[in-house]
Write a protein that holds these residues in place. Structure first.
Motif, PDB file in Angstrom:
ATOM      1  N   GLN A 178      -0.348  -2.438  -7.710  1.00 39.99           N
ATOM      2  CA  GLN A 178      -1.590  -1.887  -7.197  1.00 39.99           C
ATOM      3  C   GLN A 178      -2.415  -3.018  -6.596  1.00 39.99           C
ATOM      4  O   GLN A 178      -2.600  -4.060  -7.223  1.00 39.99           O
ATOM      5  CB  GLN A 178      -2.394  -1.218  -8.302  1.00 39.99           C
ATOM      6  CG  GLN A 178      -3.700  -0.624  -7.780  1.00 39.99           C
ATOM      7  CD  GLN A 178      -4.448   0.146  -8.839  1.00 39.99           C
ATOM      8  OE1 GLN A 178      -3.866   0.660  -9.777  1.00 39.99           O
ATOM      9  NE2 GLN A 178      -5.761   0.241  -8.677  1.00 39.99           N
ATOM     10  N   ARG A 192      -7.170  -3.433   0.117  1.00 31.46           N
ATOM     11  CA  ARG A 192      -6.603  -2.123  -0.233  1.00 31.46           C
ATOM     12  C   ARG A 192      -6.342  -2.099  -1.747  1.00 31.46           C
ATOM     13  O   ARG A 192      -5.223  -1.898  -2.207  1.00 31.46           O
ATOM     14  CB  ARG A 192      -5.297  -1.859   0.536  1.00 31.46           C
ATOM     15  CG  ARG A 192      -5.392  -1.903   2.051  1.00 31.46           C
ATOM     16  CD  ARG A 192      -6.231  -0.813   2.633  1.00 31.46           C
ATOM     17  NE  ARG A 192      -5.775   0.488   2.151  1.00 31.46           N
ATOM     18  CZ  ARG A 192      -6.421   1.627   2.368  1.00 31.46           C
ATOM     19  NH1 ARG A 192      -7.532   1.629   3.048  1.00 31.46           N
ATOM     20  NH2 ARG A 192      -5.949   2.756   1.901  1.00 31.46           N
ATOM     21  N   ASP A 250      -6.918  -0.073  -4.186  1.00 30.74           N
ATOM     22  CA  ASP A 250      -6.474   1.135  -4.886  1.00 30.74           C
ATOM     23  C   ASP A 250      -5.112   1.636  -4.417  1.00 30.74           C
ATOM     24  O   ASP A 250      -4.582   2.603  -4.977  1.00 30.74           O
ATOM     25  CB  ASP A 250      -7.513   2.246  -4.720  1.00 30.74           C
ATOM     26  CG  ASP A 250      -8.810   1.908  -5.432  1.00 30.74           C
ATOM     27  OD1 ASP A 250      -8.741   1.470  -6.594  1.00 30.74           O
ATOM     28  OD2 ASP A 250      -9.880   2.082  -4.829  1.00 30.74           O
ATOM     29  N   ASP A 251      -4.540   1.022  -3.406  1.00 34.27           N
ATOM     30  CA  ASP A 251      -3.216   1.420  -2.917  1.00 34.27           C
ATOM     31  C   ASP A 251      -2.134   0.905  -3.861  1.00 34.27           C
ATOM     32  O   ASP A 251      -2.300  -0.122  -4.524  1.00 34.27           O
ATOM     33  CB  ASP A 251      -2.960   0.863  -1.518  1.00 34.27           C
ATOM     34  CG  ASP A 251      -3.812   1.544  -0.457  1.00 34.27           C
ATOM     35  OD1 ASP A 251      -4.652   2.392  -0.805  1.00 34.27           O
ATOM     36  OD2 ASP A 251      -3.630   1.213   0.724  1.00 34.27           O
ATOM     37  N   TYR A 293       4.624   4.312  -0.973  1.00 36.16           N
ATOM     38  CA  TYR A 293       3.345   3.623  -0.819  1.00 36.16           C
ATOM     39  C   TYR A 293       2.249   4.673  -0.930  1.00 36.16           C
ATOM     40  O   TYR A 293       2.149   5.577  -0.094  1.00 36.16           O
ATOM     41  CB  TYR A 293       3.241   2.907   0.530  1.00 36.16           C
ATOM     42  CG  TYR A 293       2.001   2.054   0.628  1.00 36.16           C
ATOM     43  CD1 TYR A 293       1.972   0.789   0.078  1.00 36.16           C
ATOM     44  CD2 TYR A 293       0.861   2.532   1.250  1.00 36.16           C
ATOM     45  CE1 TYR A 293       0.826   0.004   0.141  1.00 36.16           C
ATOM     46  CE2 TYR A 293      -0.293   1.763   1.325  1.00 36.16           C
ATOM     47  CZ  TYR A 293      -0.304   0.498   0.771  1.00 36.16           C
ATOM     48  OH  TYR A 293      -1.428  -0.279   0.827  1.00 36.16           O
ATOM     49  N   ASN A 294       1.432   4.580  -1.972  1.00 37.64           N
ATOM     50  CA  ASN A 294       0.353   5.525  -2.202  1.00 37.64           C
ATOM     51  C   ASN A 294      -0.938   4.917  -1.650  1.00 37.64           C
ATOM     52  O   ASN A 294      -1.414   3.903  -2.163  1.00 37.64           O
ATOM     53  CB  ASN A 294       0.230   5.804  -3.700  1.00 37.64           C
ATOM     54  CG  ASN A 294      -0.827   6.841  -4.007  1.00 37.64           C
ATOM     55  OD1 ASN A 294      -2.008   6.547  -3.958  1.00 37.64           O
ATOM     56  ND2 ASN A 294      -0.388   8.032  -4.336  1.00 37.64           N
ATOM     57  N   ALA A 295      -1.471   5.513  -0.587  1.00 38.32           N
ATOM     58  CA  ALA A 295      -2.661   4.978   0.085  1.00 38.32           C
ATOM     59  C   ALA A 295      -3.870   5.870  -0.186  1.00 38.32           C
ATOM     60  O   ALA A 295      -3.806   7.087   0.022  1.00 38.32           O
ATOM     61  CB  ALA A 295      -2.418   4.885   1.585  1.00 38.32           C
ATOM     62  N   LEU A 296      -4.945   5.259  -0.630  1.00 36.38           N
ATOM     63  CA  LEU A 296      -6.197   5.973  -0.818  1.00 36.38           C
ATOM     64  C   LEU A 296      -6.889   6.064   0.540  1.00 36.38           C
ATOM     65  O   LEU A 296      -7.337   5.067   1.088  1.00 36.38           O
ATOM     66  CB  LEU A 296      -7.086   5.247  -1.825  1.00 36.38           C
ATOM     67  CG  LEU A 296      -8.411   5.915  -2.165  1.00 36.38           C
ATOM     68  CD1 LEU A 296      -8.178   7.225  -2.911  1.00 36.38           C
ATOM     69  CD2 LEU A 296      -9.271   4.985  -2.992  1.00 36.38           C
ATOM     70  N   VAL A 297      -6.935   7.278   1.115  1.00 36.63           N
ATOM     71  CA  VAL A 297      -7.513   7.498   2.437  1.00 36.63           C
ATOM     72  C   VAL A 297      -9.012   7.759   2.330  1.00 36.63           C
ATOM     73  O   VAL A 297      -9.806   7.222   3.093  1.00 36.63           O
ATOM     74  CB  VAL A 297      -6.797   8.667   3.145  1.00 36.63           C
ATOM     75  CG1 VAL A 297      -7.409   8.938   4.507  1.00 36.63           C
ATOM     76  CG2 VAL A 297      -5.317   8.385   3.271  1.00 36.63           C
ATOM     77  N   THR A 334      -5.326  11.019  -1.296  1.00 31.69           N
ATOM     78  CA  THR A 334      -4.287   9.989  -1.193  1.00 31.69           C
ATOM     79  C   THR A 334      -3.130  10.538  -0.365  1.00 31.69           C
ATOM     80  O   THR A 334      -2.834  11.736  -0.391  1.00 31.69           O
ATOM     81  CB  THR A 334      -3.749   9.535  -2.568  1.00 31.69           C
ATOM     82  OG1 THR A 334      -3.194  10.659  -3.246  1.00 31.69           O
ATOM     83  CG2 THR A 334      -4.831   8.892  -3.404  1.00 31.69           C
ATOM     84  N   THR A 377       0.987   9.626   0.479  1.00 32.67           N
ATOM     85  CA  THR A 377       2.107   8.835  -0.029  1.00 32.67           C
ATOM     86  C   THR A 377       3.366   9.085   0.782  1.00 32.67           C
ATOM     87  O   THR A 377       4.063  10.079   0.574  1.00 32.67           O
ATOM     88  CB  THR A 377       2.383   9.182  -1.510  1.00 32.67           C
ATOM     89  OG1 THR A 377       1.176   9.083  -2.253  1.00 32.67           O
ATOM     90  CG2 THR A 377       3.426   8.249  -2.102  1.00 32.67           C
ATOM     91  N   GLN A 433      -2.417  14.328  -1.653  1.00 30.55           N
ATOM     92  CA  GLN A 433      -3.051  14.821  -2.881  1.00 30.55           C
ATOM     93  C   GLN A 433      -4.565  14.789  -2.690  1.00 30.55           C
ATOM     94  O   GLN A 433      -5.117  13.786  -2.245  1.00 30.55           O
ATOM     95  CB  GLN A 433      -2.662  13.969  -4.066  1.00 30.55           C
ATOM     96  CG  GLN A 433      -3.232  14.454  -5.365  1.00 30.55           C
ATOM     97  CD  GLN A 433      -2.727  13.659  -6.565  1.00 30.55           C
ATOM     98  OE1 GLN A 433      -1.852  12.823  -6.437  1.00 30.55           O
ATOM     99  NE2 GLN A 433      -3.286  13.934  -7.714  1.00 30.55           N
TER     100      GLN A 433
END
Length: 163
Positions: free
Chosen positions: A83, A89, A91-92, A124-128, A133, A135, A160
């Protein structure tokens, strides 16, 4: 974490019909299994900050179900995720995992030739937005279905939203 599973439904057992002679399919009235799950943050970017979760985490999972009525008797997975790997980034999450389902030898009684199915996964989980999010997920499936099939590559995208 550890847990048990219980299924009270009657399940048909895998069996051979002894050369085509009619017979009743044997059943199992109750089915139980168990699982173990471990995850551990092994490296923290800011060791003293309790609320900061940036860093490298590892995970390991194992599950068992009786092979006389379940196609997958043993399952394991392991992997790592980081993380906040990319600056700004925080929170990604970038992750990689390997999972394997080991099919029951009892399936041979049905005429199948069971082996193992293995999956390699990169995501890769990205907080938009604070509540969204995205992924992208890539999986390489080796021996799909555990019966020496052609390998498969799967690309997917999860979105999500938390309200």
């Amino acid at each position: 974490r550890a847990g048990l599973s219980y299924d009270p439904q009657r399940k048909d057992r895998f069996f051979t019909d002894l050369g085509g002679r009619p017979r009743t399919v044997p059943v199992k009235p109750d089915d139980v299994g168990f699982y173990l799950s471990f995850d551990q943050l092994v490296f923290k970017e800011v060791p003293g900050a309790a609320e900061d979760s940036q860093g490298l985490g590892l995970f390991l999972r194992y599950g068992f179900a009786h092979g006389d009525v379940n196609a997958v008797e043993n399952f394991w997975s392991l992997g790592a995720q980081y993380q906040g790997l990319i600056p700004t980034r925080d929170d990604d999450v970038l992750g990689f995992g390997v999972a394997q389902g080991i099919l029951s030898e009892q399936l041979r009684k049905t005429g199948a030739d069971p082996h193992r199915e293995t999956v390699l996964e990169l995501y890769y989980n990205a907080l938009v937005l604070p509540w969204v999010t995205v992924t992208p997920d890539f999986q390489w499936i080796l021996n799909p279905g555990g019966e020496n099939g052609r390998d498969a590559f799967v690309a997917g995208m999860r979105v999500q939203m938390s309200f």
